[in-house]
Design an enzyme around this catalytic site. Sequence first.
Site, short mmCIF file in Angstrom:
data_model
loop_
_atom_site.label_atom_id
_atom_site.label_comp_id
_atom_site.label_asym_id
_atom_site.label_seq_id
_atom_site.Cartn_x
_atom_site.Cartn_y
_atom_site.Cartn_z
N PRO A 25 0.84 -1.20 0.00
CA PRO A 25 0.00 0.00 0.00
C PRO A 25 0.88 1.25 0.00
CG PRO A 25 -0.01 -1.03 2.16
CD PRO A 25 0.74 -1.96 1.26
N MET A 26 0.56 2.19 -0.88
CA MET A 26 1.29 3.45 -0.93
C MET A 26 0.27 4.58 -0.99
SD MET A 26 4.48 2.54 -3.51
CE MET A 26 3.52 1.47 -4.61
N GLN A 79 -5.09 -2.31 4.12
CA GLN A 79 -4.13 -2.12 5.21
C GLN A 79 -4.66 -1.11 6.21
OE1 GLN A 79 -0.13 -0.08 5.21
NE2 GLN A 79 0.58 -2.20 5.30
N CYS A 110 5.76 2.86 9.23
CA CYS A 110 5.93 4.24 8.80
C CYS A 110 7.06 4.93 9.57
CB CYS A 110 4.63 5.02 9.00
SG CYS A 110 4.78 6.72 8.40
N LYS A 152 2.91 -5.85 8.92
CA LYS A 152 4.13 -5.39 8.24
C LYS A 152 4.89 -4.45 9.17
CE LYS A 152 5.89 -2.89 4.21
NZ LYS A 152 5.59 -1.81 3.26
N GLY A 215 11.74 -4.32 0.12
CA GLY A 215 12.88 -3.40 0.09
C GLY A 215 13.79 -3.62 -1.09
N ASP A 216 13.86 -2.61 -1.98
CA ASP A 216 14.79 -2.61 -3.12
C ASP A 216 14.49 -3.71 -4.14
OD1 ASP A 216 15.94 -0.51 -1.83
OD2 ASP A 216 17.80 -1.52 -1.29
N ARG A 239 8.04 0.88 -4.25
CA ARG A 239 8.43 1.92 -5.20
C ARG A 239 8.80 1.38 -6.58
NH1 ARG A 239 13.30 4.35 -2.46
NH2 ARG A 239 13.51 2.19 -1.77
#
Length: 379
Positions: A25-26, A79, A110, A152, A215-216, A239
């Site tokens: 979720p973003m 979420q 966060c 998470k 992550g990444d 991302r």
Amino acid sequence: MTATLSKPALRIGPYQVDPPVVLAPMAGITNVAFRRLCREYGAGLYVCEMITARAVVERHPGTMHMMTFDASEYPRSMQLYGVDPATMKEAVKIIVGEGLADHIDANFGCPVAKVTRKGGGAALPFKRKLFGNIVRASVEAAEPAGVPFTVKFRVGIDDDHHTYLDAGRIAEAEGAAAVALHARTAAQRYSGKADWSHIARLKEAVTSIPVLGNGDIFTAHDALRMVAETGCDGVVIGRGCLGRPWLFGELEAAFAGKPIPAGPNLGEVARVLRRHAELLVEHDGPDKAMRDLRKHMAWYFMGFPVGSQLRRRFAMVSSLDELDELIAQLDHDAPFPADALGPRGRQGSPGKVTLPHGWLDDPDDPCVPEGADIMHSGG
């Protein structure tokens, strides 16, 4: 790399997730329009924008609109953010009682200062009893309806205060259906590199439920490498999919052991952008949709030969007709740039994590932090 294909299928409660891929979720990104666009490329679990538990309980109109799911979206994944076991329990009761979602994830990742300074987000798992109370209360509310509740979190507050192993064990013991680790501390924010070795350690510590890594992951090869290196049961994509919803098609191919499709040329990217705009208009109406679309432009055109003047006009687009006019000026045959596969989205720099006074004094203090139920983004 193909060794990952022999792993058992990822299951989140009653749901099989194949390929083992979750859209993170973003805030302001993973609305129903973007999720549908991503789903058109490949299967997985697609999580809506983060919702605050208090806003659900208070039935905030904007929040209820954010909880929109496409008719074909299943399981519907949501979420929740919360710091109070009672508020989380009540929000979960509403969600499952009214059939608003099929899966609920809790965000304890966060790193934003306005959240951590109140004891929320990535600061909260340091308070082990409070964290456990939140997970237990939420699971108790979700379980009777067969709705899996997952969690998470990050590695910890900073390098001196790692919380993820305790958080993983507590979540497992309190009935969570899976855990996901963003392999950075809150102090790192989104800077530097994610340390995947922590995902491997969490996988060793949490043995009865799936462990997901985040992550990444910017390419399908990154996803396969994370699974191979850490043994994690699935990957969470944040991302890496910004301006690249077709990444989910590449991930589906990679996990199936099939050739990964070549990146789209600029003409195909323009078609995807136009589709994104249509879906946003359908969800939010033309004015809000076009304002929302503007932030995606730099991501869609990353690395392409678009030209500064045309980029500026795309970033200020105000209607579908204007968008069509600008798209017509692009070089539709320009190939996908090889240098557009790296990091995208926010990165920033590391910094000291702001915490409430005395927050680190007692990790077993179960008291709910005051004023932490605020609207925010991230994980």
